[in-house]
Design an enzyme around this catalytic site. Structure first.
Site, PDB file in Angstrom:
ATOM      1  N   ASN A  78       1.262   4.008 -13.123  1.00  0.00           N
ATOM      2  CA  ASN A  78       1.924   3.899 -11.818  1.00  0.00           C
ATOM      3  C   ASN A  78       1.217   4.789 -10.812  1.00  0.00           C
ATOM      4  OD1 ASN A  78       4.551   2.984 -10.292  1.00  0.00           O
ATOM      5  ND2 ASN A  78       4.312   5.166  -9.835  1.00  0.00           N
ATOM      6  N   GLU A  79       0.718   4.184  -9.747  1.00  0.00           N
ATOM      7  CA  GLU A  79       0.150   4.919  -8.614  1.00  0.00           C
ATOM      8  C   GLU A  79      -0.823   6.019  -9.051  1.00  0.00           C
ATOM      9  OE1 GLU A  79       3.623   4.365  -5.222  1.00  0.00           O
ATOM     10  OE2 GLU A  79       3.581   6.231  -6.370  1.00  0.00           O
ATOM     11  N   GLU A 106       5.483  -2.561  -4.351  1.00  0.00           N
ATOM     12  CA  GLU A 106       6.637  -1.829  -3.830  1.00  0.00           C
ATOM     13  C   GLU A 106       6.644  -1.967  -2.313  1.00  0.00           C
ATOM     14  OE1 GLU A 106       6.820   2.220  -5.125  1.00  0.00           O
ATOM     15  OE2 GLU A 106       6.369   1.728  -7.227  1.00  0.00           O
ATOM     16  N   MET A 148      17.808  10.108  -1.933  1.00  0.00           N
ATOM     17  CA  MET A 148      17.764   9.855  -0.487  1.00  0.00           C
ATOM     18  C   MET A 148      16.991   8.587  -0.143  1.00  0.00           C
ATOM     19  SD  MET A 148      19.529  12.430   0.576  1.00  0.00           S
ATOM     20  CE  MET A 148      19.273  12.458   2.343  1.00  0.00           C
TER      21      MET A 148
END
Length: 649
Positions: free
Chosen positions: A149-150, A329, A379
């Site tokens: 991932n990334e 994403e 958040m």
């Protein structure tokens, strides 16, 4: 790869079944199907659940999650979980942890806590990849794989610990064969940096002042190679155990630390993670507060589209052609990681989805399904709020008509050339702290987009034969292979160079004959002086203001097009042309705009004047008009509401 091509844009979502109670899985899958989604990506951070202790696997939860999605007719994208090695592995093998440039160990407790050069970690990476691939590789619900991932996120490409320290000298010996060749390539006679053996070479950190730039350049190459080979190990296992399924990786926004062209070679197609508002706040340091305020709720259109065009072009490396890509994403509400995180404007999610399609995306997958109720991302938004009610992005996705976005090519006639080695060497020694590689590139890219032009962002080794105009804003590192490709391109296309072109050789040195080196005969001149302009220091080229950088040329058989009218370079050539090659030495938005507009006309590429905040893109015989403004705009004979898209035939 046997995954069927869809006739139009498809949608997906990133989901985390392990984050919610088991009784929500069927409900979520039904909702995802009803929303019109095709793909669901799962499991990229779930190693500790798959393997709670070494060698003891727990697949029950993942078996059920895959089955639930499959029964609902959704296609699963499974991820290798190697971005988050579990605590037991770190406790047993702390040597796999990365070290930062200050010599401190980067500890467990977040993510991406490993050194790509660690052979111990690579062994465990191969083991968990094989275990997953053998269990799910032939499952009818699994459409494809995402590796890790990334890569490199959170400054994790380059480690300065024992694993990389041990591997780097061996990598150098393979590259240079003899220490004498390395000393010559790096210019180690300077400051008495000469080595008598490869084992004497350390990592380029914690030096008294700046390290040798050639040393740093090769360390960048080494670290990039570690990512490439790390991924290739996983891909080889997935190809063996899961034939017929696609393999991709989700790259990031303006990410600079490794060579994406090399790392993507083993993939079927490229994906990237698009967060337009976070990108503007976090990455675009050169943009003014006024620009950030204007696009706070939509992101800047060119920052988004540049990344789309870059990732569409990665697979064109070494003679290929641009290919459709995925947005793995896609932001669908506020993010949590930028300095400021405004709520996106109404219509922004639809705008971003349509823009992605127009620049070549075949699938857009939203992050995430339900907002996290735990840990570091509470958040961050999702398509569902924390209480499971649909958020604003959900409603915009639901309203999309996917048949409006057919599959097809982006008909770009203009290529913008980009390479990571130029990026690395440029930003090592900017000579003007405000002029980064990306800022230089984006000046030319944004100018082209403001003229209504579609652009392919590609490596110089790509097939350039189809382009009428080729723009190279920042090719400061020039190899013989690139020179030959550019010479060939001028036989059919107009070629534009920006400042600092060919200022470095492949080893990071400056050519003995000065800037341009053996490319001097193509551009028709040589560098006389360059001038780094501090804030408030401006010079003139005709009526144009020059800021940040001014390069003056001595024309040999080139024709001066513009000259400086002020400063130490007064009377010296600022822009020169020889045949099909135009070289621009001044950093001047007005000058660049007019020169590119003239070049497009000469190359017979149609220009379309659009108002500020409006962008047009073409795909599959359609033109998408996008309004990123917070107010309505009259364009092309129609009134476009704020933050909206209009499809024209």
């Amino acid at each position: 790869m046997t995954e069927q091509h869809h006739p139009h844009l498809t949608l997906g979502v990133c989901d985390y079944p392990e984050h919610v109670p088991r009784d929500r899985w069927e409900i979520y899958a039904q909702q995802q199907k009803e929303l019109g989604l095709t793909y669901v990506r799962i499991a990229e951070f779930a190693w500790a659940l798959m393997e709670p202790t070494e060698g003891e696997y727990n697949w029950t939860w993942l078996d059920e999650a895959v089955e639930v999605l499959h029964r609902e007719g959704l296609k699963v994208v499974l991820c290798t979980p190697t971005a988050t090695p579990p605590a037991w592995l770190i406790r047993k093998h702390p040597e796999i942890l990365a070290w930062d440039a200050q010599g401190k160990v980067r500890a467990f407790g977040s993510r991406r806590h490993y050194d790509f050069a660690s052979e111990v970690y690579r062994e465990h990476s191969r083991r968990i990849t094989r275990a997953m691939a053998e269990r799910y590789g032939q499952h009818p619900g699994v459409a494809g794989w995402q590796t890790d991932n990334e890569f490199g996120c959170h400054d994790t490409t380059r480690s300065y610990g024992p694993a990389s320290q041990a591997a780097f000298p061996m990598w150098l010996q393979s590259r240079y064969e003899s220490i004498d060749q390395l000393n010559e390539a790096w210019g180690n006679v300077f400051w008495s940096q000469t080595y008598s053996g490869f084992d004497q070479i350390g990592l380029p950190n914690l030096t008294v002042t700046e390290p040798n730039p050639s040393h740093v350049l090769d360390y960048c190459r080494f670290a990039s190679d570690m990512i490439r080979t790390f991924q290739e190990e996983q891909v080889s296992i997935l190809r063996e155990c899961s034939p017929g399924r696609f393999i991709t990786h989700n790259f990031m926004i303006f990410f600079s630390d490794f060579d994406h062209y090399e790392v993507s070679k083993c993939l079927d197609f490229v994906s990237w993670d698009a967060y337009p508002t976070g990108m503007l706040e976090f990455f675009a340091s050169w943009e003014s507060d006024e620009v950030k305020q204007k696009y706070a709720r939509t992101g800047h259109p060119d920052l988004i589209s540049f990344n789309h065009d870059l990732y569409r072009g990665l697979k064109a490396y070494q003679g290929g052609h641009p290919l459709p890509f995925w947005v793995m994403e896609q932001q669908c509400g506020q993010v949590n990681w930028a300095p400021y995180n405004p709520l996106p404007a109404d219509g922004a999610v639809k705008l971003w989805t349509a823009q992605a399609w127009a620049h070549g995306a075949d699938t857009v997958s939203y992050f995430r399904w339900r907002a996290a109720t735990m840990a570091q991302e509470v958040m961050h938004s999702g398509l569902l709020r924390h209480d499971e009610t649909p958020d604003r992005g959900f409603d915009e996705v639901k309203a999309l008509s996917l048949s409006d976005f057919p599959a097809g090519d982006v008909p770009a006639q203009v290529a913008l050339l980009h390479d990571y080695e130029s990026l690395w060497i440029w930003d090592q020694q900017k000579h003007n702290q405000d002029l980064s590689y990306w800022r230089q590139v984006m000046l030319y890219y944004s100018t082209l987009r403001s003229l209504g032009v579609d652009v392919d962002v590609v490596h110089p080794s790509s097939d350039l034969s189809k382009y009428a105009l080729i723009v190279a804003p920042a090719l400061t590192l020039m190899t013989e292979e690139t020179m030959e490709a550019l010479r060939k391109a001028t036989e059919h296309a107009l070629l534009i160079f920006g400042p600092r072109t060919a200022y470095r050789t492949a080893s990071g040195r400056t050519p003995e004959t000065g800037q341009f080196g053996t490319l001097a005969d193509l551009v028709g001149g040589k560098l006389r002086n360059f001038d780094s302009l501090r804030p408030g220091l401006r010079e003139k080229v005709d009526q144009y203001d020059v800021t940040l950088w001014a390069e003056g040329y001595q024309c040999e058989d080139a024709t001066p097009v513009h000259v400086y009218e002020s400063g130490p370079l007064a009377g010296v050539c600022a822009v020169m042309r020889k045949g099909n090659v135009l070289t621009i030495g001044a950093h001047s938005p007005g000058l660049v705009y007019d020169l590119l507009r003239e070049a497009l006309a000469e190359a017979r590429v149609s220009v379309l004047d659009v108002p500020e905040g409006i962008r047009v893109s073409r795909r599959s015989g359609k033109m998408l008009v996008q309004n990123f403004n917070a107010y309505g705009v009259d364009v092309l004979g129609t009134r476009m509401p704020a933050v909206s898209v209009e499809m024209l035939p």
